[in-house]
Structure formats: C-alpha cells, structure tokens
Design a protein around this motif. Structure first.
Motif, short mmCIF file in Angstrom:
data_model
loop_
_atom_site.label_atom_id
_atom_site.label_comp_id
_atom_site.label_asym_id
_atom_site.label_seq_id
_atom_site.Cartn_x
_atom_site.Cartn_y
_atom_site.Cartn_z
N UNK A 96 0.80 -1.21 0.00
CA UNK A 96 0.00 0.00 0.00
C UNK A 96 0.84 1.27 0.00
N UNK A 97 2.01 1.22 0.62
CA UNK A 97 2.78 2.46 0.80
C UNK A 97 3.95 2.62 -0.17
N UNK A 98 4.54 1.50 -0.61
CA UNK A 98 5.80 1.63 -1.34
C UNK A 98 5.77 1.02 -2.73
N UNK A 99 4.58 0.69 -3.22
CA UNK A 99 4.54 0.00 -4.50
C UNK A 99 3.84 0.86 -5.53
N UNK A 100 4.41 0.89 -6.74
CA UNK A 100 3.80 1.65 -7.82
C UNK A 100 2.46 1.01 -8.19
N UNK A 101 1.43 1.83 -8.35
CA UNK A 101 0.11 1.31 -8.67
C UNK A 101 -0.02 1.13 -10.18
N UNK A 102 0.82 0.24 -10.73
CA UNK A 102 0.79 0.05 -12.18
C UNK A 102 0.21 -1.31 -12.55
N UNK A 103 -0.21 -2.07 -11.54
CA UNK A 103 -0.79 -3.38 -11.83
C UNK A 103 0.24 -4.48 -11.96
N UNK A 104 1.52 -4.13 -11.77
CA UNK A 104 2.55 -5.16 -11.88
C UNK A 104 2.98 -5.71 -10.51
N UNK A 105 2.30 -5.26 -9.47
CA UNK A 105 2.53 -5.85 -8.16
C UNK A 105 1.18 -6.15 -7.52
N UNK A 106 0.98 -7.39 -7.13
CA UNK A 106 -0.23 -7.81 -6.45
C UNK A 106 0.18 -8.41 -5.12
N UNK A 269 -6.70 -11.95 -4.04
CA UNK A 269 -5.62 -11.11 -4.56
C UNK A 269 -6.05 -9.65 -4.56
N UNK A 270 -5.13 -8.78 -4.19
CA UNK A 270 -5.40 -7.35 -4.25
C UNK A 270 -4.21 -6.61 -4.83
N UNK A 271 -4.48 -5.41 -5.36
CA UNK A 271 -3.43 -4.55 -5.91
C UNK A 271 -3.45 -3.25 -5.11
N UNK A 272 -2.42 -2.41 -5.27
CA UNK A 272 -2.47 -1.11 -4.60
C UNK A 272 -3.62 -0.26 -5.18
#
Lengths: 339, 148, 498
Positions: A96-106, A269-272
C-alpha cells in the motif's frame, strides 16, 4: 604451496559453477507460450506477487494452485516474492505504501488478518482503503471439532455442556486475533454463552490439542481438518458456512442449528489503490475465466479449499463489511482481553 | 581497557537492558508480562554477580603473576568491522553487484591477503558464484540497488 | 507387507535413484551454506518437483532434508559457522578439532554419526511409525512446557568456566526470544512501535551473527590468524573401529533423542542437537573434554539432528501432523501434488508413502557416499588463508540473512548480534547458551500461559500428567547435579565404594 592450492580452488569452483549452471537450466520454470494472443498491452512484463507469509504456508499454497492458470490467462509470468513478518503486515504495508500502482505488483490478501492487523495494533498503518481488491478466490469456513473419543456426539451435547458449565469448556483457537479467535467471539455473541478460549500458535497446534484431548474442542477451518474428520480422528459438530459443504455433507451448518453465524478465512488477490482500469479489468477477467476451468477447480477440491469467487467491487464490499464487523467485535472485547 | 572495566561495562549493559524491559513490561497484559518480569530480575541479579565475580578475580590476580596474552591487531579488527558495517549499510541502496566485489577487493587488499590481481579475480568469481547460486538457481532475492 | 515391497521396488527404479542422489547432494550443498536451512531449501526446490510424479518428487524433497542435516556440519566444522541451525551444537567440538588439524576426522565422525542417526530413524519410520505417531498427539502445552524447562537446564551444562556468565547468556537469550507478537494476548511485546519486530528476532538470523561475524573478526586479529594447522588429506577420515566402538552408545542415545524430538510437533533439529549433545556430556566419563575438540561431541549432535528427519516424518505420514518446520513444508508439497496429507496417507496413498520411507533409507547411503567424496574436497578449505576466508564468510552471512525474509533489517540485526558476539567472546561469556535460550523462550512462555489458562492459574497442572512430571523431575535432577551438594554426595559415594 599457496599457488598450488589456488589452482585447486579454481578447479573446484569451476566445477561447482558448471554444476550450478546445469542445475539452473533444469530448474528454470518454462515461460508461458503465446504472449502474442493478448490484445491489450497489459501485462507486458512479469507480475510480482507479494506474499506476506513464508514459502510453503497456506497462502503460498493458494499461489501455487492458482499461479499456473493465472499465468496462462494473463499471458505473462507471475513471480512470487516472500516478505514474511507481522502476520502479513510487512508485505501489505509495502503493497500500500511503497509499491507503484501500475498493476505489476499484487499481493495475496487473507482475511481477517488483513483487517485485524491494523484494528488491533496502532503501529500498523495501512488500511484496506489503500487497496484495489481484485478477487477473492477461496473461503475456508470455520468448523467446530472435537476429539473422536469426546463425550460430545452432536452439537446439542456440546451446547448442553456449555449451558451447564458456563465459561468452563476449553476451546482451542489459532491465536488471539486470528480468524478462529473472532469466530468463537461471534459464536459467544450469537448464543449468549461463554467458553474458555485457549489460544495456540496456528491452526495445526489448535486441532492437535483437541485430537489429543488436551482441550475439549477446537474452532478451526474446514480445509485444515478435512482429512482428519474424514479419517475419524476428529468429529465435526457444526460448520459456519451458508450451506453444507460438499466435502462433509453430514455436518450441519450453524444456521440450521439456530445460530446465526457464518465465519471463516478468505484468501484472494489485491493490488495497490489506483491501478489503471485496463489492468484491473484484465485481472478480474482472468480470475473469472480460471474459476470456470475444471482442472483448476479440481486442484482446489483436492486441497479441500472451497472456491468462493468474488471479484472487484463485490470483493471490496466484502472486505469493508468484514472490517466493520471485526472492529465492533474487537472494540467490545478489547478491554476484557487485555486485563 | 582492563578486564574489570570490560566486565563492568557488560554488567551495566545487561542491567540497563533488564531495567528497560522491566519498565516496558508494565504496558503489557499480565499474561504477557509475567515471564519477562521474572527474567528481568534474574538478569539483574546475574549481571551484578558477574561484576562481583570479576572484582573477586581481579583481587586474586593482583597477588599472582598472570601470563601476558598475545597481543591482537585491534586497529585492523576495528577497520575490518567498519568495512563490514559499510558493506551492510550500502548493499541495499547500491546493490549487490557493486558493493560485493568492492568489499571483497578492499578487504583482501587491506588485509594483504593476496596480490591485487588475485584479489580482483577472487572477488569477481565469488560474486558471480553467489549470484548463480542464490538468484539463478534458488530464485532467492538479493538486494539489486542500482541494478534493479 | 505388500505395500512395503512395492515401495522398495518403486524406489530402486533408475529415475528415482537419480532423483534421490541429486536431492541428497543438493541438500548437503545447500545445508553447508549459512542462512539456507533445510526448511527453506525444501520450500524453494518444491517447484522443481512439480514435473515429477508425486512419489519421486516427495522422495527428492525428503532426501534434500536429510542431506541438509549433514551439510550443516561441514561449515560448522570448517568455518565455525553452522550451515543450518541444527548444526549449532556441532561447532562446539567440531571447530576445535579442525583447529587441531583434525578437520577430516571431524567431518568423518559427523558423516558416520549422521548415517547412523539417519538409518535408525528410517528403521523406526518403517517399522513402528503407527505406534509412535500417537506420541505426537500426547504432547500438549503442559508437556511442551516440561520439555522447555528440561531444555533450559542445558544452559547450565554449556556454561563451563563461569556458571554465572553462562546462565546470564542463556537468560538474555530467553528474554530476546520474547520480543514480538505474543500469540496468547495478541499484544506486541518489547517491539517499541517497530513492525519489523512483530515477528520477533529470528533466531536463525541471530545465530548466523553470533557465530560467524566474531569468527570473521577473529581470523584477522593476527597475521598468522589462529594457529593454523592445515588438515592433511591423508588423515584417516572415517573413525577407526575402536573409535566407533567408544562412540556407539552416544550415537544410539542421540538417535533415540533425535527420533523423539522429531516426533514432537514444534521441536526439530535445532533443539535435538542440543539435547543430544547435553545427554552425551551428562553420561560421559570425560565431561571436561567436551568443547575442546572431542569427537564424541560431534557424533552426539550429528546423530541427533539426522535422526530428527525420520522422527519428524513419523507423525507426518501417520497423522498428517508435521513433526518439524521442514516436514510442514513437505506436507504443503504433497498438497500441491494433489495428495491430501492426513491420516489416510498410509492407506490410500500407501505406494507413495512407502516409496518415501525407502527413499529416506536410501538417501542415508547416498549421503554417506557423496559425503565421503565431498568431504575430501571440503577439507582443502582449511588450506585457504584466513584472510581470504574472513571476508568470504561475511558475504555469505549477509546474503544468507537477507534472503531468509527478504529484509535488510535482518542483515542489520545479524551484524549487531555479530558485534555483540565478538565482545561476549572477549570476556568469555559463552554464546551457545544464548542460542539455546532463543530457541526455547517462546515455547516456554506460550506453553506456560496456555497451561495456566486451562488450569485457571494452578501450577499443579504440570505435575498432574505423568509425561510432564517425569520430564520436570529429570530437569530437577539436572539442576541438582550441577550444585556442589551433588558433587559432595557423589564423592562420598565414590570413596566408600572404592
């Protein structure tokens, strides 16, 4: 002499390196074929799946069962990254805090830990509002089990005993703040009865304490004890699902027994927050598609994990409702627990 | 620092640790605080006992001749420890591939372990070896830093 | 009976033999790397087995487990850096042996003891598993508390020199173990607002730091380092018949201890090696030799940790209860292979189960053969100059501790423990008791609180069950043994009999 030993070392390390290379070649997973079929640009590189628990645990199991089908649907690889710690909170804080919200991290999101982490500990700062819930995959319903030689043959025997001996019956759960802990509290609230809760360090020790007659009952999950119940080491008295499970059709639901209680632990599964719409859509479509794949369903069935697909907004609402519920339960017991 | 001072320092550190944790335990519910409180008391008693023991030995030693210990290269140990600290601090921001060979080459050169070209060779081959083992073969994460 | 033979036939197929040999070899290699424990290796290599049939895949993982248990001792002996937590006790006598130029012998003793421990536990697995499996269920919080108390008495016997320093080190270890989320009350304890501390201070991380960093620093203290005696390759590696005979009782005792420690859920190789070492010392006539390079010390620790493999598999296959962390991952592996682990494993999947059992048996033999070859190469590590070894140890520790939880904070923690360990060593405070304390702290606290919850606060609960009463009695005797009173009685007794 030194020169000679250096030579030897070079030879040994050379051998080792070539050995490693051979093994690496064998060990690399095959890249999925047919990336050209994807219409949209997303995903055009591997997707990282953050895991808040160690490799080999329950959430890894879901990743291993889901991963291959999801890769095929998405047309790109999924890379598991394990960041265990603080019952998942380290991974979810990172998501939630350190990940780019580009859909490449779940991340694999487990309830109720996803919410109870920050409800119970002010040090944990993330909330579910900072997530884009993608899809819930399985919900493992809560189940009440006793040892095979327990005097409680039915739920009625059990409840009679609890009524006659308020606060005396020992019941194991998987740890304070875990799903089973909340399940027992919800049960107490729904029935107005009270039991003596003994927290253990995980689901395994909890049911094993019941099977070994160390405690009188255990509140745990269907997937955890299914094989034990089937083999007759444990007896299931009630299941906390909407309707009876296909795996154990003889076990009545709490609702049938007059207790309004549906509880369990879910994994999805969730994404930022704020990932691109097309990525979100692609992910949701992929989950909807694999949930129709008979091979995938059989894999879940074999592992006694009941599928419970909820995608997008439905999953978000489910998380939000649970958050409200757990908050009210925790607020009501917080003072008594911390005594 | 003489032996007595070293023991005094160690006693003081464990004593402070015990007291800090003892005080902090009052924020905890009783079930979680009982064992740590008991342990804190034991640590307090033992750290005082350790100092007393050192004091007693010091007195006794003054009467006897003690054999001198072989001296160690304190400065070199300190510099090497500082190098390790630097390595640990920089590996995340700068990445494994830059910091590891640098650390190995500097350490080997400083310690005069081998001739420079050998140090470079060892450093490079070991860096590659670890990468192959941990990342290529075991799929484990290593800090990539600038190389991510 | 038929299933047993089918399993044997299945395991001797060329492919399965190859898989077991490869698994064992990989296990030895991975086990020797500090930071890579058997549990991690199984989890990491699980995906490789997906392409195989379940029997071969699971056999490979079990051989890996067994190999890693031996592999850990290689770096413990040669580098004073235990490759796996289960090899921590091996350091105590293994490294002094290497320093005396007997590295080859130490490795040979370790290999032989590992073989014997492994074979005994495999036989137990094959023959009396169903009967022993039930033991796993008879260990609840009350019994675990008694085991933890018994384990803590080991601290006393590890404190040669000054008992005060040893016990202090052990108690600080217990205290460190209590940092983190308390599962009984659900409150974070001594975390000071840091979520990285919620899971506590990983004892593997602390162990790597405590043993390895001080060693790296010691190696650069002097120009010639510690007095360096390169071990001769010609030195006979395997123990002679006479040596073997003198260690037989120790190895058998450690094997039994290992099987039982493996059986009990929640305890594994990391505990078993200390119990084995401690009991060997207790019954030895030459107690003072332990810790100075006594082969029996190596044998005691290594027979125990390899016996854990078979022991931990017993409840795993009979009841679906993992006896150790590594077998828990193994169970997860079965599930991904589409086999529901549980009590039905021995009946519904008997072929897979018996293939697995025979695979463990055979893996022992492969481990021995591969160990012989590898050890010869490994001994040459003693010829590498100390000043080259020192930075290499540092790198292995840093990478190893990073990979465990993918966390740089763990590396900082590791380094901090390393510095603490160096200074502890300088004023002769032993680090081994601290490690034992860190292993047992949480078990002690959890089981104590669970039991007291059950009994409404009455301590009598610990004396009501026979198992815990007996274990606590042994613990009491151990404590009394260390006091002057016991020595006095013993001396009087000796004088009168002679």
């Amino acid at each position: 002499m030194f020169k000679k030993s250096l030579w030897k070392k070079a030879v040994i390390s050379g051998l080792a390196v070539s050995l490693m290379l051979t093994m690496t070649a064998c060990g690399t997973p095959n890249q999925p074929a047919g990336t050209s079929k994807v219409e949209s640009d997303y995903p055009n590189k591997p997707i990282t799946v953050l895991q808040g628990f160690a490799a080999g645990g329950g959430s890894d199991q879901l990743a291993m069962l889901t991963g291959p089908y999801l890769q095929k649907e998405l047309g790109n690889t999924l890379v598991n990254q394990y960041i265990p710690g603080a019952t998942g909170a380290i991974a979810w804080t990172q998501l939630t805090k350190q990940t780019a919200a580009d859909g490449y991290t779940l991340s694999i999101t487990n309830t109720p830990m996803l919410m109870t982490n920050y409800l119970m500990n002010t040090e944990i700062k993330y909330t579910i509002d900072e997530l884009t819930p993608i899809a819930n995959v399985v919900t493992d319903p809560g189940i009440l089990v006793v040892s095979k030689d327990s005097p409680f043959k039915t739920y009625q025997d059990y409840i009679n005993y609890v009524k006659a001996n308020p606060g005396q019956l020992t019941i194991a759960n998987s740890g304070t703040g875990g799903d089973d802990f909340f399940t027992i509290l919800q049960w107490q609230k729904a029935t107005g009865l009270s039991v003596k809760m003994i927290p253990f360090t995980g689901d395994g020790p909890s049911w094993q304490a019941a099977a070994g007659n160390k405690v009188q009952a255990s509140s745990t999950n269907l997937g955890v004890v299914y094989s034990q119940v089937k083999a007759g080491n444990l007896r299931a008295l009630a299941i906390y699902s909407e309707k009876r499970s296909d795996l154990l059709p003889d076990v009545p639901t709490a609702k049938e027994l007059g207790v309004d209680l549906v509880a369990g632990s879910s994994r999805g599964y969730s994404a930022p927050k704020g990932i691109p719409e097309n990525a979100k859509k692609k992910l949701i479509d992929s989950f909807t598609a694999i949930a129709k794949d008979p091979a995938f369903l059989k894999g879940l069935q074999d592992a006694a994990l009941p599928i419970d697909l909820k995608v997008g907004d439905e999953y978000a609402k489910y998380l939000k409702d649970q958050e409200t519920e757990f908050k009210s339960i925790w607020d009501s017991v917080n003072d008594t627990i911390q005594k | 620092m003489n032996n007595l001072a070293k023991h005094g320092l160690a006693s003081a550190i464990t004593l402070i640790l015990a007291i800090v944790l003892y005080v902090d335990s009052f924020n905890l519910p009783p079930a979680a605080a009982n064992l740590p409180r008991a342990l804190a008391w034991i640590i307090i008693v033992l750290s005082l006992a350790m100092f007393a023991e050192a004091l007693y030995k010091e007195r006794k030693k003054a009467q006897e001749n003690q054999e001198p210990k072989e001296p160690i290269l304190v400065f070199r140990v300190f510099v090497f420890a500082a190098m390790i600290a630097l390595y640990v601090a920089l590996i995340k921001p700068l990445g494994y591939f830059l910091v590891t060979p640098l650390f190995l080459i500097t350490a080997l050169a400083y310690l005069e372990a081998t001739r420079l070209w050998k140090a470079v060779l060892i450093a490079l081959s070991f860096t590659v070896f670890c990468y192959l083992l941990f990342v290529m073969f075991l799929h484990l994460p290593i800090p990539m830093g600038l190389f991510s | 009976m038929n299933d047993i033979m089918m399993g044997l036939l299945n395991v001797v197929s060329p492919f399965n033999l190859l898989v077991i040999a490869a698994g064992t070899g990989l296990g030895i290699f991975v086990g020797a790397m500090p930071g890579l424990s058997a549990t991690m290796a199984i989890a990491l290599l699980l995906p490789i087995t997906f392409g195989m049939d379940p029997a071969s895949g699971i056999s490979m993982l079990a051989s890996l487990y067994l190999g890693a248990m031996y592999g850990g001792s290689i770096s413990a002996i040669l580098l004073r850096t235990p490759g796996t937590p289960a090899a921590a006790a091996t350091v105590l006598d293994g490294y002094p042996m290497a320093q005396q130029g007997r590295a080859g012998k130490a490795l040979g003793v370790s290999l032989t003891a590992s073989l014997i421990g492994g074979i005994i536990s495999s036989i137990a697995l094959l023959t009396i598993a169903p009967a022993l499996g039930k033991v796993a269920l008879s260990f609840g919080p009350v019994e675990l508390f008694a085991i933890a108390v018994l384990g803590i008495t080991i601290i006393g016997s590890l404190s040669s020199g000054s008992p005060i320093k040893g016990i202090l080190s052990g108690v600080v270890g217990l205290m460190i173990a209590l940092v983190g989320m308390d599962p009984i009350s659900g409150t974070p304890r001594f975390t000071f607002g840091q979520i990285y501390l919620f899971n506590g201070i990983s004892f593997i991380i602390a162990l790597i730091g405590l043993f390895s960093i001080p060693q790296a620093l010691r190696l650069v203290e002097k120009d010639d380092g510690l007095q360096k005696v390169a071990s001769s390759i010609k030195d006979k590696m395997l123990p002679t018949f006479k040596e073997l005979k003198s260690m037989t009782v120790t190895m058998l005792r450690s094997s039994v201890i290992g099987v039982f420690t493996g059986l009990i859920p929640g305890t594994g190789g990391d505990t078993a090696c200390w119990f084995g070492y401690n009991e060997a010392k207790r019954f030895s006539k030459e107690k003072e030799k332990f810790g100075t390079g006594h082969p029996e010390g190596v044998a005691a620790a290594e027979a125990a940790n390899n016996a854990v493999v078979g022991g931990a598999l017993i409840p795993t296959i009979t009841l679906g209860i993992p006896g150790s962390a590594a077998t828990a991952v193994l169970l997860g592996g079965l599930m991904v292979h589409g086999i529901m682990p549980g009590p039905t494993l021995m009946t519904e999947h008997s072929l897979i189960t018996y293939t697995l059992i025979w695979a463990v048996m055979l893996a022992n033999i492969f481990m021995f053969l591969e160990g012989l070859v590898l050890t010869r190469a490994a001994v040459s590590v003693t010829k590498i100059p100390n000043k080259v070894i020192a930075p290499v140890i540092v790198i292995l520790c840093v990478i190893g501790s990073f990979t465990i939880n993918n966390s740089i904070v763990d590396v900082f923690v590791m380094f901090t423990f390393g510095i603490i360990g160096y200074f502890m060593d300088k004023i002769n405070i032993p680090t081994a008791p601290m490690v034992v304390g860190m292993i047992l702290g949480m078990m002690l606290d959890n089981s104590m609180n669970q039991s007291l919850l059950m009994s409404d606060g009455s301590w009598m609960i610990f004396l009501r069950t026979p198992v815990s009463a007996i274990l606590l009695l042994i613990a009491l005797i151990s404590v009394l043994q260390a006091t002057p009173l016991f020595g006095f009685i013993k001396n009087r007794f000796k004088k009168t009999t002679i």
